[in-house]
Design a protein around this motif. Structure first.
Motif, PDB file in Angstrom:
ATOM      1  N   SER A  52       0.822  -1.210   0.000  1.00 27.69           N
ATOM      2  CA  SER A  52       0.000   0.000   0.000  1.00 27.69           C
ATOM      3  C   SER A  52       0.854   1.256   0.000  1.00 27.69           C
ATOM      4  N   GLY A 100      -7.813   5.233   1.586  1.00 26.93           N
ATOM      5  CA  GLY A 100      -9.023   4.413   1.608  1.00 26.93           C
ATOM      6  C   GLY A 100      -9.857   4.583   2.866  1.00 26.93           C
ATOM      7  N   ARG A 101      -9.201   4.617   4.018  1.00 30.98           N
ATOM      8  CA  ARG A 101      -9.952   4.638   5.287  1.00 30.98           C
ATOM      9  C   ARG A 101     -10.739   5.922   5.459  1.00 30.98           C
ATOM     10  N   GLU A 104     -13.857   5.251   3.754  1.00 26.82           N
ATOM     11  CA  GLU A 104     -14.664   4.347   4.604  1.00 26.82           C
ATOM     12  C   GLU A 104     -15.344   5.129   5.717  1.00 26.82           C
ATOM     13  N   PHE A 124     -11.616  -5.586   5.810  1.00 27.13           N
ATOM     14  CA  PHE A 124     -10.222  -5.266   6.112  1.00 27.13           C
ATOM     15  C   PHE A 124     -10.191  -4.601   7.489  1.00 27.13           C
ATOM     16  N   THR A 126      -9.169  -1.722   8.707  1.00 27.30           N
ATOM     17  CA  THR A 126      -9.671  -0.336   8.824  1.00 27.30           C
ATOM     18  C   THR A 126     -11.173  -0.285   8.525  1.00 27.30           C
ATOM     19  N   THR A 127     -11.625  -1.170   7.638  1.00 27.89           N
ATOM     20  CA  THR A 127     -13.044  -1.200   7.278  1.00 27.89           C
ATOM     21  C   THR A 127     -13.856  -1.655   8.486  1.00 27.89           C
ATOM     22  N   THR A 182     -15.148  -7.034  -1.019  1.00 25.47           N
ATOM     23  CA  THR A 182     -13.749  -6.593  -1.070  1.00 25.47           C
ATOM     24  C   THR A 182     -13.025  -7.363  -2.175  1.00 25.47           C
ATOM     25  N   ASN A 186      -8.345  -9.086   0.767  1.00 24.75           N
ATOM     26  CA  ASN A 186      -7.023  -8.946   1.390  1.00 24.75           C
ATOM     27  C   ASN A 186      -6.887  -9.791   2.658  1.00 24.75           C
ATOM     28  N   ASP A 215     -15.207  -2.607  -1.960  1.00 27.09           N
ATOM     29  CA  ASP A 215     -13.930  -2.133  -1.437  1.00 27.09           C
ATOM     30  C   ASP A 215     -12.958  -2.521  -2.559  1.00 27.09           C
ATOM     31  N   ARG A 218      -7.965  -3.546  -4.938  1.00 26.51           N
ATOM     32  CA  ARG A 218      -7.164  -4.356  -5.868  1.00 26.51           C
ATOM     33  C   ARG A 218      -8.043  -4.865  -7.015  1.00 26.51           C
ATOM     34  N   SER A 255      -8.660   2.613  -2.052  1.00 25.96           N
ATOM     35  CA  SER A 255      -7.357   3.132  -1.661  1.00 25.96           C
ATOM     36  C   SER A 255      -6.502   3.132  -2.915  1.00 25.96           C
ATOM     37  N   LYS A 258      -3.044   1.181  -3.754  1.00 28.46           N
ATOM     38  CA  LYS A 258      -2.860  -0.188  -4.260  1.00 28.46           C
ATOM     39  C   LYS A 258      -2.937  -0.128  -5.796  1.00 28.46           C
TER      40      LYS A 258
HETATM   41  C1  LIG Z   1      -8.975  -4.274   1.344  1.00 27.18           C
HETATM   42  C2  LIG Z   1      -8.545  -2.961   1.928  1.00 27.18           C
HETATM   43  N1  LIG Z   1      -9.462  -2.047   2.241  1.00 27.18           N
HETATM   44  C3  LIG Z   1      -9.122  -0.850   2.743  1.00 27.18           C
HETATM   45  C4  LIG Z   1      -7.815  -0.512   2.985  1.00 27.18           C
HETATM   46  C5  LIG Z   1      -7.487   0.842   3.591  1.00 27.18           C
HETATM   47  O1  LIG Z   1      -6.815   1.685   2.705  1.00 27.18           O
HETATM   48  P1  LIG Z   1      -5.817   2.813   3.250  1.00 27.18           P
HETATM   49  O2  LIG Z   1      -4.638   2.132   3.848  1.00 27.18           O
HETATM   50  O3  LIG Z   1      -5.480   3.614   2.041  1.00 27.18           O
HETATM   51  O4  LIG Z   1      -6.558   3.630   4.258  1.00 27.18           O
HETATM   52  C6  LIG Z   1      -6.809  -1.435   2.676  1.00 27.18           C
HETATM   53  C7  LIG Z   1      -5.393  -1.097   2.932  1.00 27.18           C
HETATM   54  O5  LIG Z   1      -4.527  -1.908   3.004  1.00 27.18           O
HETATM   55  C8  LIG Z   1      -7.193  -2.696   2.128  1.00 27.18           C
HETATM   56  O6  LIG Z   1      -6.280  -3.626   1.808  1.00 27.18           O
END
Ligand SMILES: Cc1ncc(COP(=O)(O)O)c(C=O)c1O
Length: 457
Positions: A52, A100-101, A104, A124, A126-127, A182, A186, A215, A218, A255, A258
Motif C-alpha cells: 500500500s 481508503g480509510r 470508509e 479489512f 480499517t473497514t 472486497t 485482502n 472495497d 485491488r 485506496s 494499491k
Molecule cells: C482491502 C482494503 N481495504 C481498505 C484498505 C485501507 O486503505 P488505506 O490504507 O489507504 O486507508 C486497505 C489497505 O490496506 C485494504 O487492503
C-alpha cells in the motif's frame, strides 16, 4: 512467445537498501517490542510489510505530476482524476480522499448508525474498525472454501450468498444499510471474487433494495484473476472486466495506494445524489474541498494515470506471475501457505507453520519476527493480534510492492523463508505488554513468553 515472464519495465532510478547484522536486528527487534510496525524502515532489507503506497511510479506518472493543478477549487487535475475513475468504475459521483480509510469513514458515517449490520466477504482491519466506530456490526461472510488455507479453489474471496440471504432474513433489511464486497479479499489471503459471485450478490442486494458497494483496492488484480480463471472472460480485457464488475454495484471505496499505483490517495464513489451531497459535506469538514479531498493536484494526476496503468495486461501478467513464483517455490518445499497464492501477496499459514505455538501466543507475530531476524525481511501478521477473537486464521502476509523488487530479491526471500522453515521448532510464542483500544496491531508491544526451562529428571 517466450515462457519467461520478465518485469515489463526497465529501471531508471534506484534506491539503495541497507544490510544489517543479525546482532543489530536482534537489538532492533527488542527495541520495537517484536512489532515490526515499530521498526525504522532503514533497518529493513526487503520490505514486504505492505503493497500500500509502496509502489514505484512510472515515467508517465512522474510527468503527469508536473501537470498538477494546485488550485483550491475547480482544479483541472480533479477533472483528469474524475474522468479516469469514471472510465473504469462508471459511478456518477467521484469524491477524492487522502486514502481508503477516509472514504470508509465518510461512507459509514453517512450510511450507518448504531445497531446496523454490514456484511462483507471479509472486512479489512480499517473497514471493520470504521464500521464498529459508528456502532454498527461488521459481519464477515466469505465462502467456506475461503477459510481453509491449504485448499486450492479459484475464487476463495467469494461471498457466501446463502449466508447473506439468511442474515437479511434474520436481522431484517432495515438494519443492513449496505453490503460490501472486497476485491481482492485482502484479509482472506488476497483471493479473488468471481464475476458470477458479484452477479449473485448484486441480485440479492437489488431484490432487497440494499446498495452494494465495492472495497475496490485491488480491482485490477481481481479482474485479471477473472480473465485467467472464469470461463467466458478469457478474451475480455481487464478494463472490460472491471467495468462489468462495477456496473453490478452502486458505489465503492478505494485506496489508490494499491491498484491506483500511487503513493497516497483514495476515493469514494456513489450513484446516489442525496448521499453524495452528505458525503461531500463531511469531506469538507475533515478532508478538504470536493475537488481535492485532502490530496495535492499532483497526487490526483498520479492516480489518474496509475489507475489506467494498473489495467495493462503485460503489467498484470507479470504481477500475478511474480507473486505466484514466490508462493509456489516455498510451497514446493512444504511451507504451508494460503493456496493458491494471492494477487498482491503470499500468506504463510502461521498456525500450520508453528503448531507448537498456541493462538493466544500470536504465532503469526512470532513468525514475522523470525523472518526479520533471519534475513531483514519485514512482513505483517494478519490474525489474532490484528483481529483478536474474530481472527479465523493466523497468517503472515508477504505483500509485494508494485514494480519495486526484482526476481533476485524474490529469490532471496524464498531462501530466507526456507531457512526459517528448517528451524521452525526453535521459534517461541509472544505475549502482549501493551495494546491500544482499537487497531491495536499498529502500536502493540510484545515480549517472548517465558523461556521453557529444561528440567533434569
Ligand atoms: C482491502 C482494503 N481495504 C481498505 C484498505 C485501507 O486503505 P488505506 O490504507 O489507504 O486507508 C486497505 C489497505 O490496506 C485494504 O487492503
Amino acid at each position: 512467445m517466450a515462457k519467461t515472464i520478465i518485469e515489463p519495465f526497465r529501471i531508471k532510478s534506484v534506491e539503495p537498501i541497507r544490510w544489517t547484522t543479525r546482532q543489530e536486528r536482534e537489538k532492533q527487534l527488542r527495541a520495537a517490542y517484536y512489532n515490526l510496525f515499530l521498526l525504522p524502515a532503514d533497518d529493513v532489507l526487503i520490505d514486504l510489510l505492505t503493497d500500500s503506497g509502496t509502489g514505484a511510479m512510472s515515467t508517465k506518472q512522474w510527468a503527469a505530476i508536473m501537470e498538477g493543478d494546485e488550485s483550491y477549487a475547480g482544479s483541472k487535475s480533479y477533472d483528469h482524476f474524475r474522468d479516469s475513475v469514471q472510465k473504469i468504475f462508471g459511478y456518477r459521483h467521484v469524491i477524492p480522499t487522502h486514502q481508503g480509510r477516509a472514504a470508509e469513514r465518510i461512507l459509514f458515517g453517512v450510511m450507518c448508525k448504531s445497531g446496523d449490520v454490514v456484511p462483507n466477504n471479509t472486512h479489512f482491519d480499517t473497514t471493520r474498525a470504521n464500521v464498529e466506530f459508528v456502532g454498527a456490526e461488521a459481519v464477515d461472510m466469505v465462502v467456506a472454501e475461503g477459510k481453509q488455507p491449504s485448499l486450492v479453489h479459484p475464487f476463495k474471496g467469494n461471498m457466501d450468498v446463502q449466508g447473506l440471504e439468511d442474515l437479511i432474513e434474520r436481522v431484517g433489511r432495515n438494519r443492513i444499510p449496505l453490503v460490501m464486497l472486497t476485491v481482492t479479499n485482502n484479509s482472506g489471503g488476497g483471493q479473488p471474487v468471481s464475476m458470477q459471485n458479484v452477479r449473485q450478490v448484486s441480485e440479492v442486494c437489488r431484490r432487497h433494495r440494499i446498495p452494494l458497494y465495492f472495497d475496490a483496492c485491488r480491482f485490477a488484480e481481481n479482474a485479471y484473476f477473472i480473465k485467467l480463471r472464469e470461463p467466458g472472460y478469457e478474451h475480455k480485457t481487464p478494463m472490460q472486466i472491471a467495468q462489468e464488475m462495477f456496473a453490478y454495484g452502486d458505489g465503492c471505496t478505494m485506496s489508490a495506494k494499491k491498484d491506483g499505483m500511487a503513493n497516497i490517495g483514495g476515493f469514494l464513489c456513489t450513484n446516489n445524489d442525496v448521499l453524495a451531497q452528505q458525503e461531500k459535506n463531511l469531506l469538507i469538514l475533515t478532508e478538504g474541498y470536493p475537488t481535492y479531498g485532502g490530496l495535492a493536484g499532483r497526487d490526483l494526476e498520479a492516480i489518474a494515470v496509475g489507475l489506467q496503468e494498473a489495467l495493462h495486461e503485460d503489467y498484470l501478467r507479470y504481477r500475478i506471475a511474480s507473486t505466484a513464483y514466490l508462493g509456489n517455490h516455498i510451497a514446493e518445499q512444504g511451507v504451508p501457505i494460503v493456496q493458491p497464492p494471492g494477487g498482491h501477496a503470499v500468506y504463510l499459514d502461521a498456525r500450520a507453520f508453528l503448531p507448537h505455538i498456541p493462538q493466544a501466543q500470536f504465532p503469526g507475530v512470532a513468525l514475522a519476527a523470525e523472518l526479520y531476524l533471519q534475513g531483514g525481511i519485514r512482513s505483517v501478521e494478519i490474525g489474532s493480534l490484528m483481529f483478536g477473537a474474530a481472527a479465523k486464521m493466523d497468517l503472515v502476509r508477504l505483500a509485494i510492492p508494485r514494480r519495486v523488487y526484482t526476481q533476485s530479491h524474490i529469490d532471496y526471500v524464498v531462501e530466507i523463508i526456507l531457512e526459517v522453515w528448517k528451524n521452525r521448532e526453535k521459534i517461541q510464542g509472544l505475549k502482549l505488554s501493551y495494546e491500544a483500544p482499537f487497531l491495536r496491531h499498529f502500536t502493540a508491544r510484545l515480549e517472548p513468553v517465558e523461556q521453557r526451562v529444561a528440567t533434569v529428571v
